[in-house]
Design an enzyme around this catalytic site. Sequence first.
Site, mmCIF file in Angstrom:
data_model
loop_
_atom_site.group_PDB
_atom_site.id
_atom_site.type_symbol
_atom_site.label_atom_id
_atom_site.label_comp_id
_atom_site.label_asym_id
_atom_site.label_seq_id
_atom_site.Cartn_x
_atom_site.Cartn_y
_atom_site.Cartn_z
ATOM 1 N N PHE A 129 -9.427 2.661 0.851
ATOM 2 C CA PHE A 129 -8.853 1.601 1.675
ATOM 3 C C PHE A 129 -9.830 1.261 2.804
ATOM 4 O O PHE A 129 -10.391 2.160 3.438
ATOM 5 C CB PHE A 129 -7.496 2.013 2.255
ATOM 6 C CG PHE A 129 -6.767 0.853 2.862
ATOM 7 C CD1 PHE A 129 -6.160 -0.093 2.051
ATOM 8 C CD2 PHE A 129 -6.719 0.686 4.226
ATOM 9 C CE1 PHE A 129 -5.499 -1.180 2.592
ATOM 10 C CE2 PHE A 129 -6.061 -0.407 4.790
ATOM 11 C CZ PHE A 129 -5.450 -1.345 3.969
ATOM 12 N N ASP A 201 -5.235 10.718 4.383
ATOM 13 C CA ASP A 201 -4.507 9.478 4.631
ATOM 14 C C ASP A 201 -3.357 9.433 3.626
ATOM 15 O O ASP A 201 -3.568 9.280 2.424
ATOM 16 C CB ASP A 201 -5.440 8.275 4.441
ATOM 17 C CG ASP A 201 -4.747 6.944 4.684
ATOM 18 O OD1 ASP A 201 -3.501 6.920 4.778
ATOM 19 O OD2 ASP A 201 -5.451 5.914 4.768
ATOM 20 N N TYR A 226 5.484 2.317 8.334
ATOM 21 C CA TYR A 226 6.278 1.140 7.965
ATOM 22 C C TYR A 226 6.352 0.880 6.459
ATOM 23 O O TYR A 226 6.980 -0.084 6.034
ATOM 24 C CB TYR A 226 5.754 -0.115 8.671
ATOM 25 C CG TYR A 226 4.317 -0.469 8.412
ATOM 26 C CD1 TYR A 226 3.918 -1.089 7.231
ATOM 27 C CD2 TYR A 226 3.343 -0.206 9.365
ATOM 28 C CE1 TYR A 226 2.596 -1.425 6.997
ATOM 29 C CE2 TYR A 226 2.012 -0.543 9.147
ATOM 30 C CZ TYR A 226 1.653 -1.152 7.963
ATOM 31 O OH TYR A 226 0.340 -1.486 7.732
ATOM 32 N N LYS A 227 5.737 1.748 5.652
ATOM 33 C CA LYS A 227 5.847 1.578 4.202
ATOM 34 C C LYS A 227 7.110 2.293 3.721
ATOM 35 O O LYS A 227 8.214 1.903 4.077
ATOM 36 C CB LYS A 227 4.584 2.089 3.524
ATOM 37 C CG LYS A 227 3.310 1.328 3.927
ATOM 38 C CD LYS A 227 2.094 1.825 3.168
ATOM 39 C CE LYS A 227 0.799 1.220 3.663
ATOM 40 N NZ LYS A 227 0.717 -0.240 3.428
ATOM 41 N N ARG A 375 1.234 -4.645 -8.340
ATOM 42 C CA ARG A 375 1.688 -3.324 -7.902
ATOM 43 C C ARG A 375 3.209 -3.334 -7.712
ATOM 44 O O ARG A 375 3.749 -4.247 -7.068
ATOM 45 C CB ARG A 375 1.000 -2.916 -6.598
ATOM 46 C CG ARG A 375 -0.520 -2.947 -6.644
ATOM 47 C CD ARG A 375 -1.113 -2.472 -5.328
ATOM 48 N NE ARG A 375 -0.586 -3.221 -4.195
ATOM 49 C CZ ARG A 375 -0.724 -2.857 -2.915
ATOM 50 N NH1 ARG A 375 -1.377 -1.745 -2.619
ATOM 51 N NH2 ARG A 375 -0.227 -3.596 -1.940
#
Length: 414
Positions: A129, A201, A226-227, A375
Amino acid sequence: MITLEHCQVLDAADQTAGLSGQFEPPPPGQIFLDGNSIGAMPRSVPQRMAQALHGEWSALRRQAWHQADWLDAPQRIGAAMAGLLGAPAQDVIAVDNTSLNLHKLLAYGLQLAGAEGQRNVIVYEADGFPTDAHVVQGIVRHGQGRWQARPIASPGELDDALQADVAMVLLAHVDYRSSARWDLPATTTAVHAAGARVLWDLSHSAGVLPIGLAESRADFAVACGYKYLSGGPGAAALAYIRHDLQGHDWPALPGWLGHADRMNFRAQYEPAPGPLSLVSGTMPVLQNVAMECAARIWAGVEPELLFAKHSSLSETLVTLMAEQCGALGVRLLSPANYAQRGGHLAFSCPGGGPTCEALLAAGVVTSFRQPDVIRFGLAPATVSHADLWQAVARLRSILLDETWREARFQEVSV
């Protein structure tokens, strides 16, 4: 063939079914499969936010720092969510965001390495990422030669990269595109055997997969709030420091609320004990109010039941896609073995971005990544097996009718 009735039977046996009622339901006809991007809102948020706005901010002003206990929210949130990370409550705190916490923990780990010897290399994933790579690149740039970066192109290169000069390794537990998962315990052991430390991570695994930070003796970790954790847009990230590594040096960003004597305004800095030193400046109070609503839900959850539900959802979706859409060109890009994949599932799909847009119009919210990857984020607290059956049926219809070729679907959203 998996039928809708079969999925309904699985949902009837779901031991986490009561969790979904604690979150706001989607609009009628909508299926949210984007837990890997942003999680559902807890039902208690609107009322709790109204109380914070009117009963605390408006009515109490400065008194609210103590009467409403705004100051200790980072510790409370971290402790409530620590169980999902397999970590002791006192070793996790909710603060800042993923990028800032990656920087702070990487810099802290490097400080420890610098004090111990001549190790000066950071190993990271070249194609991971972007923020992970950017944090490493920033530390190397501003270190003016003190630190060096050693990117790896694939997991198979890690062993060769772990040479005697490595100080820190930064890895994403789950790849944000393919959902390929590192073996966290085994990789942590390998890094330690090489004399280095590892920063994980957990953005695409926290809240859906077993992590076991304490059991694996992971050194440091950051998890997006927040995921899957449903802390709300811009929620604080979780930061973890293994207990025996705490308190050996200053944090990379010292500030007044991370001071050991925070309310006496000492001019000379002294770090607060444990992860509390990571709280540099004033926390986002209203954001923490929303996030703490989610934290209260997770504090009452048995993590093993949540993880088992996710496994069932993931395996069901793989089978449904193969049965209903495999002959139409849909191909699994995530690992076939569940133990090697993360919270979401990635599929190569005809039409790619336009197909993702057509799914949105059909009420199925997913996400797209180039070149043709769709996804499906599986949040076990709010997604049912029947949701997956409906979503795949709608995708099949889009592919059969080639709806995705319509002009209105050619502009692809983020």
